[in-house]
Design a protein around this motif. Structure first.
Motif, short mmCIF file in Angstrom:
data_model
loop_
_atom_site.label_atom_id
_atom_site.label_comp_id
_atom_site.label_asym_id
_atom_site.label_seq_id
_atom_site.Cartn_x
_atom_site.Cartn_y
_atom_site.Cartn_z
N GLN A 1 -39.10 36.71 -90.41
CA GLN A 1 -40.47 37.18 -90.45
C GLN A 1 -41.43 36.50 -91.33
OE1 GLN A 1 -40.33 41.07 -92.79
NE2 GLN A 1 -42.18 41.83 -91.52
N ALA A 2 -41.13 35.74 -92.42
CA ALA A 2 -41.91 35.00 -93.35
C ALA A 2 -42.38 33.86 -92.38
CB ALA A 2 -40.95 34.51 -94.61
N LEU A 3 -41.53 33.16 -91.68
CA LEU A 3 -41.84 31.83 -90.95
C LEU A 3 -42.60 32.35 -89.78
CD1 LEU A 3 -41.10 29.16 -91.55
CD2 LEU A 3 -39.43 29.38 -89.45
N LEU A 4 -42.52 33.73 -89.11
CA LEU A 4 -43.33 34.27 -88.35
C LEU A 4 -44.90 34.36 -88.85
CD1 LEU A 4 -43.89 35.30 -85.57
CD2 LEU A 4 -43.30 37.42 -86.20
N GLN A 5 -45.02 34.61 -90.17
CA GLN A 5 -46.41 34.87 -90.54
C GLN A 5 -47.00 33.45 -90.68
OE1 GLN A 5 -46.37 38.19 -89.78
NE2 GLN A 5 -48.26 37.66 -91.18
N GLN A 6 -46.27 32.49 -91.09
CA GLN A 6 -46.83 31.16 -91.24
C GLN A 6 -47.15 30.71 -89.97
OE1 GLN A 6 -43.66 29.17 -93.18
NE2 GLN A 6 -44.74 29.40 -95.19
N GLY B 1 -44.57 34.56 -77.57
CA GLY B 1 -43.09 34.72 -77.09
C GLY B 1 -42.37 34.95 -78.35
N LEU B 2 -42.25 34.12 -79.09
CA LEU B 2 -41.34 34.11 -80.51
C LEU B 2 -41.86 35.31 -81.20
CD1 LEU B 2 -41.74 30.30 -81.58
CD2 LEU B 2 -39.50 31.49 -80.88
N GLU B 3 -42.72 35.95 -81.44
CA GLU B 3 -42.90 37.04 -82.05
C GLU B 3 -42.55 38.08 -81.38
OE1 GLU B 3 -46.51 39.76 -84.08
OE2 GLU B 3 -47.14 38.30 -82.48
N TYR B 4 -42.55 38.20 -79.90
CA TYR B 4 -42.08 39.34 -79.29
C TYR B 4 -40.62 39.30 -79.30
CZ TYR B 4 -41.88 42.42 -75.18
OH TYR B 4 -41.68 43.44 -73.99
N GLU B 5 -39.87 37.95 -79.26
CA GLU B 5 -38.35 37.87 -79.33
C GLU B 5 -38.00 38.60 -80.59
OE1 GLU B 5 -34.93 34.68 -78.78
OE2 GLU B 5 -37.06 34.14 -78.31
N TYR B 6 -38.65 38.25 -81.80
CA TYR B 6 -38.39 38.45 -83.18
C TYR B 6 -38.26 40.01 -83.05
CZ TYR B 6 -39.14 39.89 -87.90
OH TYR B 6 -39.08 40.62 -89.12
N LEU B 7 -39.44 40.64 -82.72
CA LEU B 7 -39.60 42.14 -82.72
C LEU B 7 -38.29 42.70 -81.92
CD1 LEU B 7 -43.18 42.54 -82.15
CD2 LEU B 7 -41.88 42.59 -84.46
N ILE B 8 -37.94 42.41 -80.78
CA ILE B 8 -36.94 42.84 -80.02
C ILE B 8 -35.40 42.66 -80.64
CG2 ILE B 8 -35.51 42.73 -77.91
CD1 ILE B 8 -38.53 41.97 -76.44
N HIS C 1 -37.11 45.91 -84.21
CA HIS C 1 -38.45 46.50 -84.30
C HIS C 1 -39.01 47.07 -82.89
CE1 HIS C 1 -38.19 43.99 -87.96
NE2 HIS C 1 -38.80 45.21 -88.58
N PHE C 2 -38.41 48.13 -82.57
CA PHE C 2 -38.68 48.58 -81.13
C PHE C 2 -40.04 49.04 -81.14
CE2 PHE C 2 -33.82 48.94 -80.93
CZ PHE C 2 -33.56 47.88 -80.47
N VAL C 3 -40.47 49.80 -81.94
CA VAL C 3 -41.69 50.41 -81.68
C VAL C 3 -42.85 49.58 -81.64
CG1 VAL C 3 -43.43 51.94 -83.01
CG2 VAL C 3 -41.01 52.64 -82.99
N GLU C 4 -42.54 48.44 -82.49
CA GLU C 4 -43.64 47.39 -82.54
C GLU C 4 -43.58 46.48 -81.29
OE1 GLU C 4 -44.25 44.98 -86.39
OE2 GLU C 4 -42.62 46.45 -87.00
N ALA C 5 -42.31 46.33 -80.84
CA ALA C 5 -42.24 45.58 -79.58
C ALA C 5 -42.81 46.36 -78.42
CB ALA C 5 -40.90 45.16 -79.47
N GLN C 6 -42.69 47.84 -78.27
CA GLN C 6 -43.09 48.37 -77.17
C GLN C 6 -44.65 48.35 -77.31
OE1 GLN C 6 -41.05 49.81 -74.81
NE2 GLN C 6 -42.88 50.02 -74.03
N ALA C 7 -45.06 48.26 -78.46
CA ALA C 7 -46.55 48.48 -78.64
C ALA C 7 -47.15 46.84 -78.02
CB ALA C 7 -47.06 48.53 -80.03
N VAL C 8 -46.50 45.82 -78.30
CA VAL C 8 -47.35 44.67 -77.73
C VAL C 8 -46.83 44.25 -76.33
CG1 VAL C 8 -47.39 44.03 -80.14
CG2 VAL C 8 -45.46 43.29 -78.67
N SER C 9 -45.81 44.93 -75.74
CA SER C 9 -45.00 44.58 -74.44
C SER C 9 -46.23 44.61 -73.19
CB SER C 9 -43.93 45.54 -74.31
OG SER C 9 -43.98 46.89 -73.99
N LYS C 10 -46.88 45.82 -73.37
CA LYS C 10 -47.78 45.85 -72.30
C LYS C 10 -48.96 44.81 -72.20
CE LYS C 10 -50.97 49.13 -69.45
NZ LYS C 10 -51.09 48.19 -68.61
N GLN C 11 -49.47 44.56 -73.29
CA GLN C 11 -50.38 43.57 -73.53
C GLN C 11 -50.01 42.19 -73.09
OE1 GLN C 11 -52.18 43.09 -77.46
NE2 GLN C 11 -54.04 42.33 -76.43
#
Length: 127
Positions: free
Chosen positions: A38-43, A56-63, A67-77
């Motif tokens: 998470q810290a590296l993702l922010q950087q 893609g890396l953020e999406y993979e990290y969330l899944i 962090h399913f709610v966040e992943a679902q929120a970005v999946s459609k976009q």
């Protein structure tokens, strides 16, 4: 090495840093070190937040960090932006698969397989 334009140097340094961050983030995701990831993702988002690979890396990290709610929120976009991406289709299938929503996962795995045939994806389809 002499640069005629300092922005050329900045671009190369920026690109090199983003590449290292991406490589290290992939390793942290594999190791399931979610705090460090998470810290590296922010950087990474500060350095290269608008690239397809960073998304893609953020999406993979969330899944993978559940962090399913966040992943679902970005999946459609992400699927709207990258509909022809086998990886984003696969990750969306994985999002549902991990949550045991197998019927929802299947069309995404199939679309991923249609875009880019992979034995790895085929295992999730089960054919």
């Amino acid at each position: 090495m002499k640069y005629s334009d300092s922005s050329e140097f900045d671009n190369k340094g920026h690109h090199a840093l983003a590449s290292v961050l991406k490589r290290n983030l992939r390793e942290l995701i594999i190791q399931q070190d979610w705090v460090q990831a998470q810290a590296l993702l922010q950087q990474l988002k500060e350095q290269d937040g608008f690239s397809k690979e960073t998304h893609g890396l953020e999406y993979e990290y969330l899944i993978k960090s559940h962090h399913f709610v966040e992943a679902q929120a970005v999946s459609k976009q992400l699927l709207d932006w990258y509909a022809d991406s086998s990886r984003f289709q696969f990750l969306t299938g994985l999002l549902y698969y991990i949550q045991k929503q197998y019927k929802k996962a299947l069309p995404y795995f199939e679309e991923s397989q249609n875009i880019y045939s992979s034995s790895y994806t085929q295992r999730y389809i089960g054919k």
